[in-house]
Design an enzyme around this catalytic site. Sequence first.
Site, PDB file in Angstrom:
ATOM      1  CB  CYS A 105      10.356 -20.521  12.557  1.00 30.73           C
ATOM      2  SG  CYS A 105       9.528 -20.653  13.928  1.00 30.73           S
TER       3      CYS A 105
ATOM      4  CB  CYS B  41       6.944  -6.341   8.861  1.00 30.67           C
ATOM      5  SG  CYS B  41       5.681  -4.861   8.006  1.00 30.67           S
TER       6      CYS B  41
END
Length: 377
Positions: A335, A189
């Site tokens: 990231c 999510c």
Amino acid sequence: MSDLTPDELQRYARHLAMPEFGLAGQRKLKAAKVLCIGAGGLGSPITMYLAAAGVGCLGLVDPDVVEVSNLQRQLLFGQSDIGRPKLEAARDRLMDINPHLEVRLHREMFTAANAREIAADYDVIIDGTDNFPTRYLSNDTAVWLGKPNVYGSILRFEGQVAVFAPHLDAPCYRCMSPAPPKPGLVPSCAEGGVLGVLPGLVGTLQALEAIKLITGIGQPLLGRLLHVDTLSLRFRTFNLRSDPDCPVCGDHPTITEPIDYQGFCGMTPPPNVPTLTVQQLHEKRQKGEDHFLLDVREPDEYATARIEGSTLIPLGEVASRSAEIPRDRTVLVHCRSGMRSAKAVAALQEQGFTDVWNVAGGILAWAREIDPSVPAA
């Protein structure tokens, strides 16, 4: 079973008015103990509705603190809770909803080492998590303990709900998903986003299924998977079958104790990946040391928050676009938290890159420790 007090009789009057539910159903709820793994987007509606309904004991598992990015969907919390442990804030909110509730807090990760001990004393396990290792762990634990596992998942605009319970002649999660998707194929999510009202819808359905299991009313989603698409507002139900070869609940189970769930789901960081901290990255930038900063997140993540001067090449494109990455410069890869970038470093090493490093902690660590102006979500 526990008797109801005069205050409880008044509080649950709308339940008691239904002949199918009545006093017997309310007593069953009061005697029940439910474990909710995760106090986030799904855990918020799950626990609030179960507390209001009169479940006697709620156990919550979550090690996190409240962050501002939680408030878009995690209605257990408010602005004043930012920075507080989630479980402390959740306990206060749930006790305000229903002071007759017992709340047990497990402020820790749900892991292979503690899953059985945590879950053993509860009647129903509800999976409110957003990662595959915990889904498989909660499933396996429920099967071994002979308890129903109320499953829910959400991503972007779609969600799923099911009840897995081999001891009730229904399949388990592994019967539906014998193997996890390849890492990076299904975003979390945090990576893919989620419509704020979706966990409210799915979590409420999970709470409903728990109430049905406890009280014996209706037909729980045993052997069925409910899928909801909020953009079309379409609900579809799919039949699920038990797998006689399932390694956990099949005729000849081969998994009878916890395994390495991170490794099973391909989420173990690659070995021998050179790593540097965000502090070291910051020092290199301050000193003007030459480097190529590679961001391997998705475009939507990059548009929301980025480190100045970084170049975006999503993880799934790194191998095919390696020609865009200089081989004669130091390559620093980041990231969101360090997992995808570690995989990117390993992939580049396989292509012959020698001076390539993973930025530990990713942009979350950068926002937390170096530049708070960068949104951390």
